[in-house]
Design a protein around this motif. Structure first.
Motif, PDB file in Angstrom:
ATOM      1  N   SER A   1       0.821  -1.414  -0.017  1.00 11.66           N
ATOM      2  CA  SER A   1       0.066  -0.153  -0.275  1.00 11.66           C
ATOM      3  C   SER A   1       0.573   0.880   0.172  1.00 11.66           C
TER       4      SER A   1
ATOM      5  N   GLU B   1       1.498   4.902   1.295  1.00 13.33           N
ATOM      6  CA  GLU B   1       1.565   6.104   2.667  1.00 13.33           C
ATOM      7  C   GLU B   1       2.294   7.304   1.800  1.00 13.33           C
TER       8      GLU B   1
ATOM      9  N   SER C   1       4.946   0.678   1.956  1.00 12.81           N
ATOM     10  CA  SER C   1       4.700  -0.825   2.875  1.00 12.81           C
ATOM     11  C   SER C   1       4.540  -1.858   2.040  1.00 12.81           C
TER      12      SER C   1
ATOM     13  N   SER D   1       9.780   1.638  -3.180  1.00 12.55           N
ATOM     14  CA  SER D   1       9.458   3.637  -3.344  1.00 12.55           C
ATOM     15  C   SER D   1      10.904   3.702  -4.344  1.00 12.55           C
TER      16      SER D   1
END
Length: 195
Positions: free
Chosen positions: A60, A62, A67, A79
């Motif tokens: 998910s 954020e 994460s 990321s």
């Protein structure tokens, strides 16, 4: 960081210069042109792949960080890859410059092959690496001959620059790729001239 950005900007023009100095065939020009295109869109491909990985592993987002439930370290990798699209600021203009250079080099090569009729074979390159006096690639001996300097001095300067300037090794590798090794016929002529 500035050196890395500079290297990202030089990839496309360096690819075009290899084709120009080696006077490669049109087939090679097309291959290198496809390399430039892939290089230009690679940041977007990395971001697209990261988003696919995030979806596959149930990660998910954020804010700007992902994460992942398992393995946890995968979130950091995704990321980083998801932010690769920012590299397009450097890669895309570099790829465009490389493509323009390859097109110009290809047109010049095509005109050369049309004027020679394709019967004379390879056109002579502007700069040749040495075949006889080489330790690694013959770049230093060619530079020494071209600049009329001592081979030992050029080799010492090259080693010092490689130690002092970390990106210098990329320049040496580029020279290795860009400049062809002297043909055997030219090597025999240089023996006759010195003898």
């Amino acid at each position: 960081m500035a050196l890395v950005a500079f290297l990202f900007l030089l990839v496309g023009p360096a690819i075009a210069a290899i084709a120009f100095f080696r006077r490669l065939s049109i087939r090679w020009h097309l291959f290198l042109l496809s390399l430039c295109v892939v290089y230009g869109i690679s940041p977007f491909l990395l971001t697209w792949g990261a988003l696919g990985l995030a979806k596959r592993f149930g990660c998910s987002a954020e804010a700007v960080r992902f994460s992942c439930p398992s393995p946890v370290w995968l979130g950091d990798v995704i990321s980083g890859l998801a932010m690769a699209h920012w590299l397009s600021i450097l890669a895309f203009p570099s790829a465009i410059l490389g493509a323009i250079g390859l097109l110009i080099s290809g047109i010049l090569q095509y005109k050369r092959s049309r004027t020679t009729g394709g019967t004379s074979g390879e056109t002579p390159a502007v700069f040749y690496r040495s075949r006889r006096q080489k330790i690694i690639a013959g770049v230093c001996s060619a530079l020494a001959q071209r600049w009329h300097q001592s081979l030992a001095v050029i080799r010492i300067v090259t080693v010092v620059l490689a130690i002092v300037i970390p990106g210098f090794i990329f320049l040496y590798l580029w020279c290795w790729l860009a400049f062809p090794i002297e043909p055997r016929s030219q090597q025999q002529q240089s023996y006759v001239q010195r003898g």
